[in-house]
Design an enzyme around this catalytic site. Structure first.
Site, mmCIF file in Angstrom:
data_model
loop_
_atom_site.group_PDB
_atom_site.id
_atom_site.type_symbol
_atom_site.label_atom_id
_atom_site.label_comp_id
_atom_site.label_asym_id
_atom_site.label_seq_id
_atom_site.Cartn_x
_atom_site.Cartn_y
_atom_site.Cartn_z
ATOM 1 N N CYS A 1 0.842 -1.188 0.000
ATOM 2 C CA CYS A 1 0.000 0.000 0.000
ATOM 3 C C CYS A 1 0.883 1.246 0.000
ATOM 4 O O CYS A 1 1.825 1.343 0.806
ATOM 5 C CB CYS A 1 -0.905 -0.012 1.226
ATOM 6 S SG CYS A 1 -1.869 1.513 1.413
ATOM 7 N N GLU B 1 3.340 -5.745 8.547
ATOM 8 C CA GLU B 1 3.655 -4.341 8.306
ATOM 9 C C GLU B 1 4.749 -3.858 9.255
ATOM 10 O O GLU B 1 5.664 -3.140 8.845
ATOM 11 C CB GLU B 1 2.400 -3.486 8.469
ATOM 12 C CG GLU B 1 2.650 -2.023 8.138
ATOM 13 C CD GLU B 1 1.437 -1.141 8.374
ATOM 14 O OE1 GLU B 1 1.642 0.054 8.690
ATOM 15 O OE2 GLU B 1 0.298 -1.632 8.242
ATOM 16 N N CYS C 1 -3.846 5.271 8.613
ATOM 17 C CA CYS C 1 -4.298 5.568 7.257
ATOM 18 C C CYS C 1 -5.715 6.132 7.267
ATOM 19 O O CYS C 1 -6.490 5.906 8.195
ATOM 20 C CB CYS C 1 -4.178 4.343 6.360
ATOM 21 S SG CYS C 1 -5.612 3.260 6.325
ATOM 22 N N SER D 1 -10.297 -4.776 4.456
ATOM 23 C CA SER D 1 -9.921 -5.827 3.504
ATOM 24 C C SER D 1 -11.089 -6.760 3.193
ATOM 25 O O SER D 1 -10.884 -7.879 2.735
ATOM 26 C CB SER D 1 -8.736 -6.629 4.066
ATOM 27 O OG SER D 1 -9.009 -7.078 5.384
#
Length: 344
Positions: A112, A142, A210, A283
């Site tokens: 991303c 991540e 985000c 997701s």
């Protein structure tokens, strides 16, 4: 109570029931890009296409792509030399890129762009010789990818309870970063605890949580207030989905549960429930949410009313290496078609 004709009125037993549907919910731009990347790679190169880790943290998405010929692996040593491998939306460390190059793997990086931004921040802080406190969950892909950008400068902080044990070289040169899918409230509580110990703590240039994570948390807060039940659609290894359950409870929901599919809903959860709220993690494909709404409708809950708390229009371009190969394939197809057009 009777009508003028002396006939008892027909009362709607569902009249008090309501279903609120969070908006926005489900796929974010980064997830959409990652899933489409694997689909386009399968179309372009043919099966199998290997994917390191789950492309996104959703059981249904992974199973659907497996059915199309994607092979999910934990590490690159499971990928035959010379094969095509996609890196997941969560990002990878420089060591993974180096290993792929050593094994002559064709790589497509579906990280991303918002995660990539955090990687760049880690490299910049490290270049300026800061100690970097990375707020996140141990073992999350991540976190591992970001920490790999500057392992000598980064230490993990999972909660405010960890702050007392933090040691740095220079209290005047400390910065923080975070995993993008955390709870905003939880992250800022940790930041406040860090700042109490290190008053000169440097913030990242912009919030690392985000936009999609923030929007989904704000949306669930809005619909969870006063809800008897909040159903969050998402997988248990999805950090942002798990956080939505927690945020719903903190916002005042009497109960909240995480499910992958509608059939996982325990009908006992609906006993005495009038107000249901539904949302999904970043997701989660919309078809799974619709399955939950159908499940509720079959049990007497009315059509859901959407509650719009934010608008999302962000779209990320596909990885450049994939776009290049798609263009080359299109040009080759056009060139092959030209002799046929000339002869006709």
């Amino acid at each position: 109570m009777t009508t003028d004709l002396g006939i008892p009125p027909v009362l709607d037993p569902d009249a008090a029931r309501s279903v609120l549907l969070a908006a926005p919910r489900g796929y974010c731009a980064g997830v959409d890009r990652a899933v489409i990347t694997v689909e386009k790679a399968l179309d372009l190169y043919g099966a199998p296409v290997y994917v390191r880790k789950e492309i996104v943290h959703n059981k249904h998405v992974v199973a659907t792509l497996q059915d199309r010929g994607a092979i999910f692996v934990e590490e690159l040593d499971e990928v035959p030399a010379g094969s095509t491998v996609v890196f997941s939306a969560h990002g990878v460390s420089p060591a993974v890129h180096a290993e792929a190059a050593e094994r002559s793997l064709k790589t497509i990086d579906a990280t991303c762009p918002l995660v990539t931004k955090v990687h760049h921040e880690a490299k910049r802080f490290a270049a300026d010789d800061y100690d970097i406190l990375l707020i996140g969950h141990a073992g999350h892909e991540e976190v591992e990818g970001t920490a790999g950008e500057a392992p000598d400068h980064i230490q993990l902080v999972e909660s405010p309870a960890d702050v007392a044990g933090i040691e740095v070289r220079d209290p005047a040169k400390v910065a923080w970063l975070s995993q993008t899918t955390l709870s905003v409230d939880e992250t800022m509580a940790t930041v406040r605890a860090i700042r109490e110990k290190f008053p000169l703590l440097l913030d990242p240039p912009s919030d690392d949580i985000c936009y999609a994570t923030q929007n989904r948390q704000l949306a669930v807060k809005e619909i969870a207030q006063g809800a008897d039940l909040v159903i969050v659609v998402g997988s248990r290894n999805s950090s942002n989905s798990v956080r939505l359950v927690e945020v719903a409870l903190e916002a005042g929901a009497k109960a909240s549960y995480l499910v992958d599919y509608a059939h996982e809903i325990d009908e006992a959860w609906l006993e005495g429930v009038e107000n249901v709220a539904v949302t999904s993690g970043a997701s989660v494909p919309e078809e799974l949410v619709q399955g939950v709404l159908s499940f509720l409708a079959d049990r007497g809950y009315p059509d859901a009313r959407a509650v719009q708390s934010a608008e999302e229009s962000l779209i990320f371009a596909l990885p450049p290496e994939l776009r290049r190969d798609i263009r080359a394939a299109q040009q080759a197809a056009q060139a092959a078609a030209q002799p046929d057009q000339a002869s006709s």
